[in-house]
Design a protein around this motif. Structure first.
Motif, PDB file in Angstrom:
ATOM      1  N   ASP A 102       7.457   9.204   7.106  1.00 49.17           N
ATOM      2  CA  ASP A 102       6.302   8.642   6.398  1.00 49.17           C
ATOM      3  C   ASP A 102       6.013   7.194   6.789  1.00 49.17           C
ATOM      4  O   ASP A 102       4.851   6.772   6.823  1.00 49.17           O
ATOM      5  CB  ASP A 102       6.538   8.677   4.880  1.00 49.17           C
ATOM      6  N   ARG A 103       7.068   6.437   7.054  1.00 52.89           N
ATOM      7  CA  ARG A 103       6.877   5.003   7.273  1.00 52.89           C
ATOM      8  C   ARG A 103       7.975   4.478   8.191  1.00 52.89           C
ATOM      9  O   ARG A 103       9.158   4.763   7.975  1.00 52.89           O
ATOM     10  CB  ARG A 103       6.907   4.250   5.942  1.00 52.89           C
TER      11      ARG A 103
ATOM     12  N   THR B  80       2.495   5.133   8.481  1.00 53.68           N
ATOM     13  CA  THR B  80       2.360   3.687   8.678  1.00 53.68           C
ATOM     14  C   THR B  80       3.533   3.117   9.457  1.00 53.68           C
ATOM     15  O   THR B  80       4.696   3.443   9.198  1.00 53.68           O
ATOM     16  CB  THR B  80       2.257   2.973   7.319  1.00 53.68           C
TER      17      THR B  80
ATOM     18  N   GLN C 104       9.675   9.593  -0.068  1.00 57.13           N
ATOM     19  CA  GLN C 104       9.290   9.422   1.337  1.00 57.13           C
ATOM     20  C   GLN C 104      10.523   9.362   2.229  1.00 57.13           C
ATOM     21  O   GLN C 104      11.649   9.188   1.764  1.00 57.13           O
ATOM     22  CB  GLN C 104       8.467   8.146   1.516  1.00 57.13           C
TER      23      GLN C 104
ATOM     24  N   ASP D 250       0.828  -1.219   0.000  1.00 58.80           N
ATOM     25  CA  ASP D 250       0.000   0.000   0.000  1.00 58.80           C
ATOM     26  C   ASP D 250       0.857   1.263   0.000  1.00 58.80           C
ATOM     27  O   ASP D 250       0.500   2.252   0.644  1.00 58.80           O
ATOM     28  CB  ASP D 250      -0.939   0.025   1.214  1.00 58.80           C
ATOM     29  N   ASN D 251       1.961   1.244  -0.724  1.00 53.42           N
ATOM     30  CA  ASN D 251       2.896   2.356  -0.560  1.00 53.42           C
ATOM     31  C   ASN D 251       3.790   2.528  -1.776  1.00 53.42           C
ATOM     32  O   ASN D 251       4.225   1.555  -2.391  1.00 53.42           O
ATOM     33  CB  ASN D 251       3.778   2.094   0.667  1.00 53.42           C
ATOM     34  N   ASN D 252       4.068   3.797  -2.100  1.00 61.29           N
ATOM     35  CA  ASN D 252       5.079   4.159  -3.090  1.00 61.29           C
ATOM     36  C   ASN D 252       6.176   4.925  -2.363  1.00 61.29           C
ATOM     37  O   ASN D 252       5.962   6.052  -1.916  1.00 61.29           O
ATOM     38  CB  ASN D 252       4.467   5.027  -4.190  1.00 61.29           C
ATOM     39  N   PRO D 253       7.363   4.328  -2.228  1.00 61.32           N
ATOM     40  CA  PRO D 253       8.406   4.949  -1.395  1.00 61.32           C
ATOM     41  C   PRO D 253       9.020   6.222  -1.962  1.00 61.32           C
ATOM     42  O   PRO D 253       9.715   6.942  -1.226  1.00 61.32           O
ATOM     43  CB  PRO D 253       9.483   3.847  -1.320  1.00 61.32           C
TER      44      PRO D 253
END
Length: 332
Positions: free
Chosen positions: A220-221, A243, A148, A142-145
């Motif tokens: 971001d993550r 996240t 980020q 569920d992610n595009n790095p």
């Protein structure tokens, strides 16, 4: 008959791991039989063998390990003939199963093996499965790095080692934590942008450096190797709606969860078990990793190889927190 490492009770590696003779495995129509060259050890393997969290065996015996590499020497009737004799690495083929890869032969579904590129040795490939699957899901689910900022703890560990590279190769910046100067050099070599020694810095100092690095925008993550250890740090450094992807909680299996540190930011928590996500996810992961292997774009953790009769030493090395390397067993 084939030789295999096995155990019939949980306990200390040197006391419970044995060498035994077993019937040759029989394969089903969608299966392949591998003549194993290497079998590698992951933390889940040593935890299961040790009886971690008071777990007991529910089977008469266990042949350990999920990961490994070998040659396909027999195929089921539904498997394409061109797979015969190919060198492959195992990708989720024996999780929670009785018959693992630490044996002369290993049967598994054709979907659970990946062809080995000529650019990669069998020893390196044997150590890929769990680490790259966990790292890939943690980075990309569920992610595009791209663009980020990631906070990846325990940067010199095998999962984080790959997660840092996956994130960097995808256009992210990475903050990581280490516990020694040697581990700092490893993380620097694989591209981490900010490396923090958590044994030398207080939690407040870590937060301050992250705020400064991100210019107040935060992270971001987060990819977390030990959720219980950092349970209070994480919400201080994550953005709203960010996240947390966490794949272990070894130091404190029952942490006190500070709900109202997480709730105001709407932090999303992913408990990572990559091999629960079959089909398209695993295909994307293996395609991504194979492409990097063919281009020789990955730096792999160091590997300590042990003989078949010394499998218990491979387990001991995996359990030794001072050893910075993967452990595998040469099957001969």
């Amino acid at each position: 008959m084939m030789k295999a490492i096995y155990y019939t009770q949980t306990g200390i590696a040197s006391e419970v791991l044995k060498v035994g003779n077993f019937e040759m495995p029989k394969i089903k129509e969608n299966d392949v039989l591998l003549k194993m060259q290497y079998s590698s050890v992951n933390p889940a393997d040593t935890k299961k063998r040790s009886g971690w969290l008071r777990a007991s065996l529910d089977k008469e015996f266990i042949i350990p390990h999920t990961d490994g590499a070998g040659q396909i020497v027999e195929i089921g009737k539904s498997v394409e003939k061109n797979f015969l004799n190919k060198m492959v690495w195992v990708f989720g083929g024996s999780k929670d199963a009785q018959f693992g890869t630490c044996a002369e032969y290993f049967p598994t579904n054709i979907e659970n093996v990946v062809e080995l590129p000529k650019e990669t040795t069998a020893s390196v490939a044997s150590c890929l499965g769990v680490p790259v699957a966990t790292a890939y899901y943690s980075v990309f689910s569920d992610n595009n790095p791209e663009n980020q900022i990631f906070f990846i703890t325990g940067g010199a560990g095998s999962v984080s080692h790959y997660a840092i590279q996956f994130a960097k190769l995808s256009g992210a910046k990475v903050i990581t934590t280490v516990s020694s100067d040697i581990k700092k050099e490893i993380c620097k070599n694989i591209g981490a942008d900010l490396i923090l020694n958590y044994r030398q810095l207080t939690e407040d100092e870590i937060v301050k450096q992250i705020i400064e690095f991100t210019k107040g925008n935060l992270v971001d993550r987060c990819i977390e190797v030990d959720f219980g250890f950092n349970v209070n740090l994480i919400p201080k450094i994550l953005k709203p709606n960010a996240t947390l992807a966490t794949y272990s909680c070894s130091s404190n299996p029952n942490p006190v969860f500070p709900y109202y540190m997480y709730a105001p930011k709407g932090i999303n928590i992913k408990i990572v078990q990559a091999f629960l996500h079959r089909n398209s996810f695993l295909s994307r992961c293996t395609d991504f990793v194979t492409n990097l292997l063919k281009k020789d774009n990955l730096i792999h953790p160091e590997i300590n190889s042990f003989s078949f009769d010394e499998t218990f030493k491979a387990h001991e090395a995996q359990e030794d927190t001072e050893i910075i390397a993967k452990s595998n067993i040469k099957i001969k």
